[in-house]
Design an enzyme around this catalytic site. Structure first.
Site, PDB file in Angstrom:
ATOM      1  N   ARG A  62       6.147  -7.191  28.150  1.00  0.00           N
ATOM      2  CA  ARG A  62       6.087  -7.576  26.746  1.00  0.00           C
ATOM      3  C   ARG A  62       7.484  -7.746  26.148  1.00  0.00           C
ATOM      4  O   ARG A  62       7.625  -8.176  25.014  1.00  0.00           O
ATOM      5  CB  ARG A  62       5.343  -6.508  25.940  1.00  0.00           C
ATOM      6  N   GLU A  92       0.922 -11.284  35.023  1.00  0.00           N
ATOM      7  CA  GLU A  92      -0.463 -11.735  34.866  1.00  0.00           C
ATOM      8  C   GLU A  92      -1.192 -11.752  36.214  1.00  0.00           C
ATOM      9  O   GLU A  92      -2.347 -11.366  36.303  1.00  0.00           O
ATOM     10  CB  GLU A  92      -0.511 -13.132  34.222  1.00  0.00           C
ATOM     11  N   GLY A 107      -5.074  -4.922  46.730  1.00  0.00           N
ATOM     12  CA  GLY A 107      -6.359  -5.596  46.949  1.00  0.00           C
ATOM     13  C   GLY A 107      -6.331  -7.065  46.529  1.00  0.00           C
ATOM     14  O   GLY A 107      -5.315  -7.553  46.028  1.00  0.00           O
ATOM     15  N   TYR A 146      -6.822 -18.892  32.084  1.00  0.00           N
ATOM     16  CA  TYR A 146      -6.349 -17.644  31.484  1.00  0.00           C
ATOM     17  C   TYR A 146      -4.830 -17.488  31.656  1.00  0.00           C
ATOM     18  O   TYR A 146      -4.091 -17.266  30.698  1.00  0.00           O
ATOM     19  CB  TYR A 146      -7.079 -16.437  32.118  1.00  0.00           C
ATOM     20  N   ASP A 189      -9.391 -12.754  28.250  1.00  0.00           N
ATOM     21  CA  ASP A 189      -9.701 -11.882  29.389  1.00  0.00           C
ATOM     22  C   ASP A 189     -10.889 -10.995  29.007  1.00  0.00           C
ATOM     23  O   ASP A 189     -11.480 -11.169  27.931  1.00  0.00           O
ATOM     24  CB  ASP A 189      -8.461 -11.073  29.811  1.00  0.00           C
TER      25      ASP A 189
END
Ligand code: SF4
Length: 351
Positions: free
Chosen positions: A22, A34, A78, A117, A135
């Site tokens: 941020r 992201e 993952g 997104y 999201d």
């Protein structure tokens, strides 16, 4: 700016968590955050973000890194297709955009692995462009705020929420607005027991007014989960172990693991021995074959029943099923999945 927008922004400026992505307008860092945070909690993703930004300070450095190193750094997070796509996208940015991220949503969304997104997130956070980020948190807040019972996991539902999110977008400060609504969903408007009494929007929230927060958002039931049986044969000999790279278009593509035999039900030891005979990898009579461990592993649409067998060879190191013999002390240099990592932690191999 409406009163609702103002309340949301004020709340955000007073309550936001201090997260490193941020404090930057660098589109490369924003994109990295992201990709890492998709399907990952902030606490889990944070060290990965720090490692990636430390190891690859520019998109060019990431593009030039061997895929194996990128997968290794990704290990444990993952959804490895994200890492592979991320690496390809970095190469695309370097080769086709001279190492600079495109500055429009329309160009961003054409990049591999960048969907609506992520394109909206980069466009708004890096360039303050008016694109609403949607999201899971945003779906939840909007569905409750405006009392929308359209399912969020259908094509039609996604269109409805996309239109609503863009209509609700604060055009004066798209970046902060997007961050604020996501932060509200992540910290106050929680899936279970939302903290409505502390919510800056409780005076306008329609679901709160009629106490319907728990009914929203609406999601249609998921497709049935498929069960797969993975039988691993960990072949060891004289401080070496056989690893094989997963080349198929399937989960864990490009990661290394022991020899895998997939079956349609759980495989017992005699069946494993029969497979070894059939394939002719080595003579099972000259090896000590034993059952080691079984794990259940749940993925998004798959349940894996993974059984590990260990075959201890006595002296020979034959070429086995495209596998490579690797020194036991070097196994952790190869990118692998969490399941094999867990096995190595929990089982003492005879080496
Ligand atoms: Fe969510 Fe409650 Fe705020 Fe409505 S009042 S947006 S349900 S936290």
């Amino acid at each position: 700016m409406s009163q609702t927008h103002l309340q949301l922004l004020n709340w955000y400026h007073q309550n936001k968590r201090n997260l490193p992505w941020r404090n930057t307008k660098n589109p490369y860092f924003i994109w990295l955050s992201e990709v890492i945070l998709q399907q990952t909690r902030v606490a889990q993703g944070l060290p990965y973000y720090q490692n990636f930004t430390k190891n690859y300070k520019t998109v060019k450095e990431l593009a030039n890194a061997p895929l194996q190193d990128v997968l290794k750094l990704w290990q444990g997070l993952g959804y490895y297709s994200r890492a592979r796509n991320m690496h390809q996208t970095a190469q695309m940015v370097v080769n086709e955009f001279d190492g600079k991220f495109p500055k429009t949503y329309q160009e961003l969304v054409k990049l591999k692995g960048i969907g609506p997104y992520t394109a909206a997130a980069i466009a708004s956070f890096a360039y303050n462009l008016p694109h609403a980020v949607i999201d899971g948190n945003v779906f939840r807040v909007l569905s409750r705020l405006f009392l929308i019972s359209e399912p969020i996991n259908t094509t039609q539902g996604k269109k409805v929420f996309e239109a609503l999110a863009n209509e609700f977008l604060n055009l004066n400060t798209p970046a902060d607005h997007n961050q604020a609504i996501m932060e509200l969903g992540a910290t106050v408007c929680l899936p279970k027991n939302p903290n409505c009494s502390d919510c800056p929007l409780n005076n306008t929230c329609k679901a709160f007014t009629i106490k319907k927060m728990a009914d929203l958002p609406v999601k249609l039931p998921k497709n049935a989960t498929k069960t797969r049986y993975f039988n691993y044969l960990v072949v060891v000999n004289n401080n070496q172990i056989v690893l094989k790279k997963r080349e198929e278009k399937d989960i864990w593509q490009h990661l290394f693991e022991p020899i895998l035999i997939e079956s349609d039900r759980e495989m017992q030891e005699p069946e494993m021995v029969a497979v070894i005979y059939g394939k002719g990898w080595f003579n099972p009579k000259k090896a000590k074959i034993s059952y080691a461990l079984t794990y259940k592993h749940i993925l998004t649409h798959q349940k894996l029943i993974c059984t590990f067998y260990v075959a201890e060879l006595k002296g020979e190191t034959p070429k086995i099923n495209d596998g490579i013999w690797v020194d036991a002390k070097d196994v952790d240099k190869y990118p692998t999945h969490r399941l094999f990592e867990k096995f190595l932690l929990n089982y003492k191999l005879p080496i």
